[in-house]
Design an enzyme around this catalytic site. Structure first.
Site, PDB file in Angstrom:
ATOM      1  CG  ASP A  76      36.667  46.007  42.264  1.00 37.18           C
ATOM      2  OD1 ASP A  76      37.803  45.509  42.350  1.00 37.18           O
ATOM      3  OD2 ASP A  76      36.287  46.969  42.968  1.00 37.18           O
ATOM      4  CB  SER A  77      41.015  43.840  39.577  1.00 34.53           C
ATOM      5  OG  SER A  77      40.788  42.485  39.936  1.00 34.53           O
ATOM      6  CE  LYS A 123      38.036  42.008  47.493  1.00 32.56           C
ATOM      7  NZ  LYS A 123      37.966  43.503  47.557  1.00 32.56           N
ATOM      8  CD  GLU A 145      44.695  47.269  47.372  1.00 33.32           C
ATOM      9  OE1 GLU A 145      45.187  47.631  46.273  1.00 33.32           O
ATOM     10  OE2 GLU A 145      43.532  46.867  47.482  1.00 33.32           O
ATOM     11  CG  ASP A 150      35.892  42.694  44.714  1.00 33.37           C
ATOM     12  OD1 ASP A 150      35.596  42.949  45.892  1.00 33.37           O
ATOM     13  OD2 ASP A 150      36.982  43.009  44.209  1.00 33.37           O
ATOM     14  CD  GLU A 193      37.417  48.535  47.513  1.00 33.68           C
ATOM     15  OE1 GLU A 193      37.331  49.772  47.680  1.00 33.68           O
ATOM     16  OE2 GLU A 193      37.979  48.029  46.514  1.00 33.68           O
TER      17      GLU A 193
END
Length: 290
Positions: A71-72, A139, A207, A110, A141
């Site tokens: 998502d970066s 992925k 992270e 993501d 979070e």
């Protein structure tokens, strides 16, 4: 311990991947089990982000075993201020491009903010879209609070990489970029790690977790840990490629190491091109048709 991968190496078989590293290795696709087997062998591995066909193909050829379409992309492709703004619709084409451009690397998509938090049903619907686009895993979070979503995806046959510690999608809730795992918070991070593993994740990103806590989690978990700002003792390391290669200008985060300064190379090339055009030096006869 002798894994099937090591056995295949001694037999010269092309059915398994003897090592996750290096170009010129077996061109069979890396799968989640190969990453788990690498942990069992004590073999560390690298992961980079990728959002387009050219970097995907280059990193694949370089022997990077896992690529994250993160998502970066919000900050590094679309010019958004935060990752909260990027959508599933914007990430799906990037996932498809990366997947089409690789032969060996495991492509992980993501799940962006707002696409899985509502519950297992929403998470499954989003993950299915990415898998249909060509992803090999997804992925998301969150630790304990996302265990139900992880379990639902893995039960549906979708491999999941977890992400705990500092979670950028929750940046505003935690008050900005803060190192996780200090003092009494260590137990919270460890509990999240175990919850992710027990829910069925094949790996977990740590992270901005203190190095000592990340090392302890890595010892405890049967699945690989992927560090970003989590010290040297995790099973793998991940960086955003624009940070790693120096395309992004400005002061990098403490955990970033620049292995090149691509920004200068591109800018110098653009300046040289413009100078030659202004001077009438390009194109020459060699670049023209009779």
């Amino acid at each position: 311990m002798t894994s099937t991968s090591n056995t295949s190496l001694s037999n010269g078989s092309a059915d398994e991947i003897p090592s996750l590293y290096g170009p010129g290795k077996n061109v069979k696709r890396v799968r989640t089990r190969h990453l788990i087997e690498a942990k069992e062998r004590g073999e560390k591995w690298a992961m980079l982000t990728s959002y387009d066909q050219y970097t995907a193909a280059l990193f694949d050829e370089a022997g990077i075993p896992a690529l994250l379409v993160g998502d970066s992309a919000a900050n590094n492709v679309y010019g958004y201020e935060t990752t909260l703004q990027v959508s599933v619709d914007e990430l799906v084409p990037l996932v498809a491009a990366v997947a089409r451009s690789t032969q060996r690397t495991l492509v992980i998509a993501d799940l962006p903010f707002g696409s899985y938090e509502a519950g297992p049903t929403q998470a499954l619907e989003t993950a299915v879209r990415f898998m249909k686009a060509g992803a090999h895993a997804v992925k998301l979070e969150g630790g304990r609070r996302m265990a139900e979503q992880i379990r639902a995806l893995t039960n549906a046959g979708i491999p999941v990489m977890g992400h705990i510690g500092f979670t950028p999608q929750s940046e505003h809730a935690v008050g900005g970029y803060r190192v996780q795992g200090r003092d009494a918070q260590a137990a919270e991070v460890e509990a999240d790690a175990h919850a992710v593993a027990e829910a069925g994740a094949f790996a977990v990103v740590l992270e901005m977790v203190t190095a000592a806590v990340a090392a302890e989690i890595t010892k405890q978990l049967p699945i690989p840990t992927v560090g970003i700002g989590a010290g040297p003792d995790t099973d793998a390391q991940v960086l955003v490629w624009q940070d790693m290669a120096g395309l992004r200008r400005g002061r990098p985060q403490r955990f970033v190491k620049r292995y090149a300064v691509v920004a200068d190379v591109l800018q110098n090339a653009a300046k040289a091109f413009a100078d030659e055009v202004r001077a009438g030096e390009f194109p020459t006869k060699a670049h023209s048709f009779e």
